[in-house]
Design a protein around this motif. Structure first.
Motif, PDB file in Angstrom:
ATOM      1  N   TRP A  41       0.855  -1.069  -0.301  1.00 45.09           N
ATOM      2  CA  TRP A  41       0.387  -0.398   0.109  1.00 45.09           C
ATOM      3  C   TRP A  41       1.087   1.108  -0.357  1.00 45.09           C
ATOM      4  O   TRP A  41       2.100   1.324   0.708  1.00 45.09           O
ATOM      5  CB  TRP A  41      -1.161  -0.403   0.864  1.00 45.09           C
ATOM      6  CG  TRP A  41      -0.505  -0.323   2.327  1.00 45.09           C
ATOM      7  CD1 TRP A  41      -0.038  -0.453   3.155  1.00 45.09           C
ATOM      8  CD2 TRP A  41      -0.412   1.471   3.365  1.00 45.09           C
ATOM      9  NE1 TRP A  41       0.555  -0.094   4.279  1.00 45.09           N
ATOM     10  CE2 TRP A  41       0.759   0.756   4.586  1.00 45.09           C
ATOM     11  CE3 TRP A  41      -0.354   2.721   3.179  1.00 45.09           C
ATOM     12  CZ2 TRP A  41       1.162   1.721   5.752  1.00 45.09           C
ATOM     13  CZ3 TRP A  41      -0.499   3.664   4.468  1.00 45.09           C
ATOM     14  CH2 TRP A  41       0.529   3.065   5.936  1.00 45.09           C
ATOM     15  N   ASN A  42       0.467   2.130  -0.409  1.00 39.88           N
ATOM     16  CA  ASN A  42       1.226   3.256   0.001  1.00 39.88           C
ATOM     17  C   ASN A  42      -0.166   5.010  -0.471  1.00 39.88           C
ATOM     18  O   ASN A  42      -1.478   4.973  -0.617  1.00 39.88           O
ATOM     19  CB  ASN A  42       1.754   3.495  -2.401  1.00 39.88           C
ATOM     20  CG  ASN A  42       2.215   5.287  -1.778  1.00 39.88           C
ATOM     21  OD1 ASN A  42       2.537   5.759  -0.756  1.00 39.88           O
ATOM     22  ND2 ASN A  42       2.843   5.462  -2.921  1.00 39.88           N
ATOM     23  N   GLY A  43       0.113   6.046   0.737  1.00 38.62           N
ATOM     24  CA  GLY A  43      -0.322   6.566   1.140  1.00 38.62           C
ATOM     25  C   GLY A  43      -1.146   6.195   1.929  1.00 38.62           C
ATOM     26  O   GLY A  43      -1.381   6.592   3.304  1.00 38.62           O
ATOM     27  N   THR A  44      -2.558   5.466   1.616  1.00 37.79           N
ATOM     28  CA  THR A  44      -4.009   5.060   2.214  1.00 37.79           C
ATOM     29  C   THR A  44      -4.016   3.358   2.064  1.00 37.79           C
ATOM     30  O   THR A  44      -3.776   3.188   1.249  1.00 37.79           O
ATOM     31  CB  THR A  44      -4.924   6.395   2.472  1.00 37.79           C
ATOM     32  OG1 THR A  44      -4.996   7.202   2.628  1.00 37.79           O
ATOM     33  CG2 THR A  44      -6.279   5.364   3.804  1.00 37.79           C
ATOM     34  N   ASN A  45      -4.435   3.226   3.181  1.00 43.07           N
ATOM     35  CA  ASN A  45      -4.837   1.194   3.261  1.00 43.07           C
ATOM     36  C   ASN A  45      -6.062   1.450   3.691  1.00 43.07           C
ATOM     37  O   ASN A  45      -5.994   0.396   4.807  1.00 43.07           O
ATOM     38  CB  ASN A  45      -3.978   0.630   3.835  1.00 43.07           C
ATOM     39  CG  ASN A  45      -4.092  -1.102   3.137  1.00 43.07           C
ATOM     40  OD1 ASN A  45      -4.693  -0.918   3.077  1.00 43.07           O
ATOM     41  ND2 ASN A  45      -3.385  -1.404   4.977  1.00 43.07           N
ATOM     42  N   ALA A  46      -7.334   2.266   2.982  1.00 41.43           N
ATOM     43  CA  ALA A  46      -8.383   1.882   3.747  1.00 41.43           C
ATOM     44  C   ALA A  46      -9.406   1.033   2.754  1.00 41.43           C
ATOM     45  O   ALA A  46      -8.176  -0.512   1.956  1.00 41.43           O
ATOM     46  CB  ALA A  46      -9.098   2.999   2.957  1.00 41.43           C
ATOM     47  N   ALA A  47      -9.757   0.055   3.604  1.00 39.73           N
ATOM     48  CA  ALA A  47     -10.334  -1.311   3.217  1.00 39.73           C
ATOM     49  C   ALA A  47     -11.572  -1.545   2.100  1.00 39.73           C
ATOM     50  O   ALA A  47     -11.850  -0.529   2.016  1.00 39.73           O
ATOM     51  CB  ALA A  47     -10.883  -1.306   4.488  1.00 39.73           C
ATOM     52  N   PRO A  48     -11.579  -2.394   1.313  1.00 39.85           N
ATOM     53  CA  PRO A  48     -12.870  -2.147   0.648  1.00 39.85           C
ATOM     54  C   PRO A  48     -13.963  -2.340   0.927  1.00 39.85           C
ATOM     55  O   PRO A  48     -14.300  -2.019   1.998  1.00 39.85           O
ATOM     56  CB  PRO A  48     -12.498  -3.455  -0.242  1.00 39.85           C
ATOM     57  CG  PRO A  48     -11.604  -4.174   0.325  1.00 39.85           C
ATOM     58  CD  PRO A  48     -10.534  -4.213   2.112  1.00 39.85           C
ATOM     59  N   ALA A  49     -14.840  -1.172   0.319  1.00 39.66           N
ATOM     60  CA  ALA A  49     -16.630  -0.806   0.648  1.00 39.66           C
ATOM     61  C   ALA A  49     -17.185  -2.274   0.915  1.00 39.66           C
ATOM     62  O   ALA A  49     -17.831  -2.564   2.034  1.00 39.66           O
ATOM     63  CB  ALA A  49     -16.766   0.155  -0.327  1.00 39.66           C
ATOM     64  N   THR A  50     -16.595  -2.857   0.017  1.00 43.94           N
ATOM     65  CA  THR A  50     -18.006  -4.450  -0.352  1.00 43.94           C
ATOM     66  C   THR A  50     -17.344  -5.340  -0.734  1.00 43.94           C
ATOM     67  O   THR A  50     -16.372  -5.342  -1.539  1.00 43.94           O
ATOM     68  CB  THR A  50     -18.781  -3.445  -1.315  1.00 43.94           C
ATOM     69  OG1 THR A  50     -19.575  -2.531  -0.731  1.00 43.94           O
ATOM     70  CG2 THR A  50     -19.792  -4.668  -1.637  1.00 43.94           C
ATOM     71  N   LEU A  51     -17.373  -6.432  -0.088  1.00 42.19           N
ATOM     72  CA  LEU A  51     -16.695  -8.203  -0.667  1.00 42.19           C
ATOM     73  C   LEU A  51     -18.709  -8.424  -0.995  1.00 42.19           C
ATOM     74  O   LEU A  51     -19.418  -8.577  -0.816  1.00 42.19           O
ATOM     75  CB  LEU A  51     -16.581  -9.172   0.633  1.00 42.19           C
ATOM     76  CG  LEU A  51     -14.859  -8.467   0.698  1.00 42.19           C
ATOM     77  CD1 LEU A  51     -14.556  -6.759   2.009  1.00 42.19           C
ATOM     78  CD2 LEU A  51     -13.835  -9.143   2.023  1.00 42.19           C
ATOM     79  N   THR A  52     -17.837  -9.021  -2.164  1.00 41.93           N
ATOM     80  CA  THR A  52     -19.201  -9.531  -3.081  1.00 41.93           C
ATOM     81  C   THR A  52     -18.660 -10.994  -2.887  1.00 41.93           C
ATOM     82  O   THR A  52     -17.447 -11.416  -3.368  1.00 41.93           O
ATOM     83  CB  THR A  52     -19.329  -9.598  -4.404  1.00 41.93           C
ATOM     84  OG1 THR A  52     -19.810  -7.778  -4.108  1.00 41.93           O
ATOM     85  CG2 THR A  52     -20.723 -10.551  -4.782  1.00 41.93           C
ATOM     86  N   CYS A  53     -19.898 -12.330  -1.825  1.00 39.47           N
ATOM     87  CA  CYS A  53     -19.414 -13.907  -2.074  1.00 39.47           C
ATOM     88  C   CYS A  53     -20.157 -14.830  -2.435  1.00 39.47           C
ATOM     89  O   CYS A  53     -21.291 -14.091  -2.132  1.00 39.47           O
ATOM     90  CB  CYS A  53     -19.097 -14.042  -0.155  1.00 39.47           C
ATOM     91  SG  CYS A  53     -19.071 -15.758  -0.599  1.00 39.47           S
ATOM     92  N   THR A  54     -19.499 -14.510  -3.404  1.00 36.21           N
ATOM     93  CA  THR A  54     -21.089 -15.623  -4.490  1.00 36.21           C
ATOM     94  C   THR A  54     -20.761 -17.447  -3.933  1.00 36.21           C
ATOM     95  O   THR A  54     -19.418 -17.871  -4.173  1.00 36.21           O
ATOM     96  CB  THR A  54     -20.418 -15.287  -5.715  1.00 36.21           C
ATOM     97  OG1 THR A  54     -20.588 -14.406  -5.925  1.00 36.21           O
ATOM     98  CG2 THR A  54     -21.622 -16.361  -6.549  1.00 36.21           C
ATOM     99  N   ALA A  55     -21.166 -18.261  -3.526  1.00 31.91           N
ATOM    100  CA  ALA A  55     -21.542 -19.601  -3.827  1.00 31.91           C
ATOM    101  C   ALA A  55     -22.088 -20.584  -5.063  1.00 31.91           C
ATOM    102  O   ALA A  55     -21.988 -19.692  -5.919  1.00 31.91           O
ATOM    103  CB  ALA A  55     -22.329 -20.944  -2.359  1.00 31.91           C
ATOM    104  N   GLY A  56     -21.086 -21.134  -5.386  1.00 28.93           N
ATOM    105  CA  GLY A  56     -20.713 -22.449  -6.037  1.00 28.93           C
ATOM    106  C   GLY A  56     -19.645 -22.179  -6.795  1.00 28.93           C
ATOM    107  O   GLY A  56     -18.651 -21.010  -6.814  1.00 28.93           O
ATOM    108  N   ALA A  57     -18.962 -23.305  -7.580  1.00 34.48           N
ATOM    109  CA  ALA A  57     -17.739 -23.419  -8.411  1.00 34.48           C
ATOM    110  C   ALA A  57     -17.926 -21.694  -9.823  1.00 34.48           C
ATOM    111  O   ALA A  57     -18.697 -21.215 -10.067  1.00 34.48           O
ATOM    112  CB  ALA A  57     -17.716 -24.083  -9.463  1.00 34.48           C
TER     113      ALA A  57
END
Length: 109
Positions: free
Chosen positions: A93-109
């Motif tokens: 990271w460089n400058g700011t290490n902000a967390a992602p706003a949204t994580l999307t989890c999809t079930a299934g291969a």
């Protein structure tokens, strides 16, 4: 009549930084199965500040620009309802290490 299927299995993902140092950090994502079993999962997110993943474990991680996709590996893809697994990564990271706003989890291969 054609066979009927229930609703697709759902999962959620939780992101956290487990360690941080000048220019780098270690992150972890917990994948949690919903009310039904999960047979394979994929988690997607976008880094907001140009962070770049250099290595990962317990998932196959690919990145294109800020977009990241993580897929289960053979031993942690099947989750019983309500159970979880985690995968980790090292990134810069460089400058700011902000967390992602949204994580999307999809079930299934």
């Amino acid at each position: 009549p054609p066979p009927t299927t229930g609703p697709p299995a759902a999962c959620t993902a939780r992101y956290r930084v487990t360690g941080q140092w000048s220019g780098g950090f270690q992150g972890e994502v917990e994948v949690v199965a919903g009310s039904t079993a999960v047979n394979g999962w994929t988690v997607n997110w976008a880094f907001p500040n140009g962070q770049q993943i250099s290595s990962s474990w317990s998932a196959t991680v690919t990145a294109s620009g800020s977009s990241v996709t993580a897929r289960n590996v053979g031993y942690n893809g099947n989750l019983a309802a309500g159970t979880s697994t985690t995968f980790g990564f090292l990134a810069s990271w460089n400058g700011t290490n902000a967390a992602p706003a949204t994580l999307t989890c999809t079930a299934g291969a």
